[in-house]
Design a protein around this motif. Structure first.
Motif, PDB file in Angstrom:
ATOM      1  N   MET A   1       8.361   6.046   2.527  1.00  0.00           N
ATOM      2  CA  MET A   1       7.491   4.940   2.146  1.00  0.00           C
ATOM      3  C   MET A   1       7.342   4.892   0.620  1.00  0.00           C
ATOM      4  O   MET A   1       7.386   5.927  -0.049  1.00  0.00           O
ATOM      5  CB  MET A   1       6.120   5.094   2.795  1.00  0.00           C
ATOM      6  CG  MET A   1       6.143   5.082   4.311  1.00  0.00           C
ATOM      7  SD  MET A   1       6.839   3.583   5.025  1.00  0.00           S
ATOM      8  CE  MET A   1       5.698   2.331   4.440  1.00  0.00           C
TER       9      MET A   1
ATOM     10  N   SER B   1       0.804  -1.228   0.000  1.00  0.00           N
ATOM     11  CA  SER B   1       0.000   0.000   0.000  1.00  0.00           C
ATOM     12  C   SER B   1       0.836   1.276   0.000  1.00  0.00           C
ATOM     13  O   SER B   1       0.317   2.352  -0.295  1.00  0.00           O
ATOM     14  CB  SER B   1      -0.905   0.018   1.234  1.00  0.00           C
ATOM     15  OG  SER B   1      -0.113   0.161   2.408  1.00  0.00           O
TER      16      SER B   1
ATOM     17  N   GLU C   1       1.756   7.222  11.199  1.00  0.00           N
ATOM     18  CA  GLU C   1       2.790   7.768  10.315  1.00  0.00           C
ATOM     19  C   GLU C   1       4.111   7.027  10.532  1.00  0.00           C
ATOM     20  O   GLU C   1       4.405   6.584  11.638  1.00  0.00           O
ATOM     21  CB  GLU C   1       2.996   9.259  10.612  1.00  0.00           C
ATOM     22  CG  GLU C   1       1.783  10.112  10.290  1.00  0.00           C
ATOM     23  CD  GLU C   1       1.471  10.125   8.806  1.00  0.00           C
ATOM     24  OE1 GLU C   1       2.400  10.242   7.990  1.00  0.00           O
ATOM     25  OE2 GLU C   1       0.280   9.986   8.460  1.00  0.00           O
TER      26      GLU C   1
ATOM     27  N   GLN D   1       1.981   2.471   2.726  1.00  0.00           N
ATOM     28  CA  GLN D   1       1.632   3.101   4.003  1.00  0.00           C
ATOM     29  C   GLN D   1       2.286   2.364   5.162  1.00  0.00           C
ATOM     30  O   GLN D   1       2.449   1.147   5.125  1.00  0.00           O
ATOM     31  CB  GLN D   1       0.107   3.083   4.201  1.00  0.00           C
ATOM     32  CG  GLN D   1      -0.672   3.788   3.113  1.00  0.00           C
ATOM     33  CD  GLN D   1      -0.400   5.270   3.090  1.00  0.00           C
ATOM     34  OE1 GLN D   1      -0.360   5.916   4.122  1.00  0.00           O
ATOM     35  NE2 GLN D   1      -0.184   5.819   1.909  1.00  0.00           N
ATOM     36  N   TRP D   2       2.633   3.120   6.196  1.00  0.00           N
ATOM     37  CA  TRP D   2       3.134   2.541   7.443  1.00  0.00           C
ATOM     38  C   TRP D   2       1.952   1.913   8.160  1.00  0.00           C
ATOM     39  O   TRP D   2       0.842   2.450   8.124  1.00  0.00           O
ATOM     40  CB  TRP D   2       3.760   3.655   8.284  1.00  0.00           C
ATOM     41  CG  TRP D   2       4.520   3.199   9.479  1.00  0.00           C
ATOM     42  CD1 TRP D   2       4.088   3.256  10.761  1.00  0.00           C
ATOM     43  CD2 TRP D   2       5.832   2.646   9.512  1.00  0.00           C
ATOM     44  NE1 TRP D   2       5.049   2.768  11.602  1.00  0.00           N
ATOM     45  CE2 TRP D   2       6.141   2.376  10.859  1.00  0.00           C
ATOM     46  CE3 TRP D   2       6.776   2.332   8.544  1.00  0.00           C
ATOM     47  CZ2 TRP D   2       7.350   1.830  11.259  1.00  0.00           C
ATOM     48  CZ3 TRP D   2       7.988   1.782   8.939  1.00  0.00           C
ATOM     49  CH2 TRP D   2       8.260   1.539  10.282  1.00  0.00           C
ATOM     50  N   ARG D   3       2.144   0.796   8.813  1.00  0.00           N
ATOM     51  CA  ARG D   3       1.026   0.081   9.449  1.00  0.00           C
ATOM     52  C   ARG D   3       0.409   0.845  10.610  1.00  0.00           C
ATOM     53  O   ARG D   3      -0.772   0.714  10.883  1.00  0.00           O
ATOM     54  CB  ARG D   3       1.500  -1.278   9.941  1.00  0.00           C
ATOM     55  CG  ARG D   3       1.796  -2.232   8.804  1.00  0.00           C
ATOM     56  CD  ARG D   3       2.374  -3.517   9.291  1.00  0.00           C
ATOM     57  NE  ARG D   3       1.405  -4.236  10.111  1.00  0.00           N
ATOM     58  CZ  ARG D   3       1.679  -5.355  10.732  1.00  0.00           C
ATOM     59  NH1 ARG D   3       2.876  -5.875  10.658  1.00  0.00           N
ATOM     60  NH2 ARG D   3       0.758  -5.960  11.445  1.00  0.00           N
TER      61      ARG D   3
END
Length: 76
Positions: free
Chosen positions: A47, A33, A40, A35-37
């Protein structure tokens, strides 16, 4: 003095996130994705979206890394 090494991590699961935190600023983390899980990413972590199931891969900032660590769980 040793020159800083820019590290790319493919996979942002348990291992990838721990490595990114330990390596700190300048690290590139590629996840499906981008994105960080958890909210942020830590400051200085870049990312990148990378879906390994796609027929062509857009490696983007991973191409500028000096080292690459692959932390992807087996399976789909």
């Amino acid at each position: 003095m040793i020159a800083p090494v820019k590290v790319g991590l493919v996979g942002g699961g348990f291992l990838g996130m721990a490595l990114a935190r330990a390596l700190g600023p300048g690290t590139v983390v590629a996840t499906r994705s981008g994105q960080w899980r958890e909210d942020e990413p830590p400051r200085g972590i870049q990312m990148h979206a990378l879906d390994l199931t796609e027929p062509t891969l857009e490696l983007g900032p991973l191409l500028d890394c000096d080292a690459l660590h692959i932390a992807v769980a087996p399976g789909s």
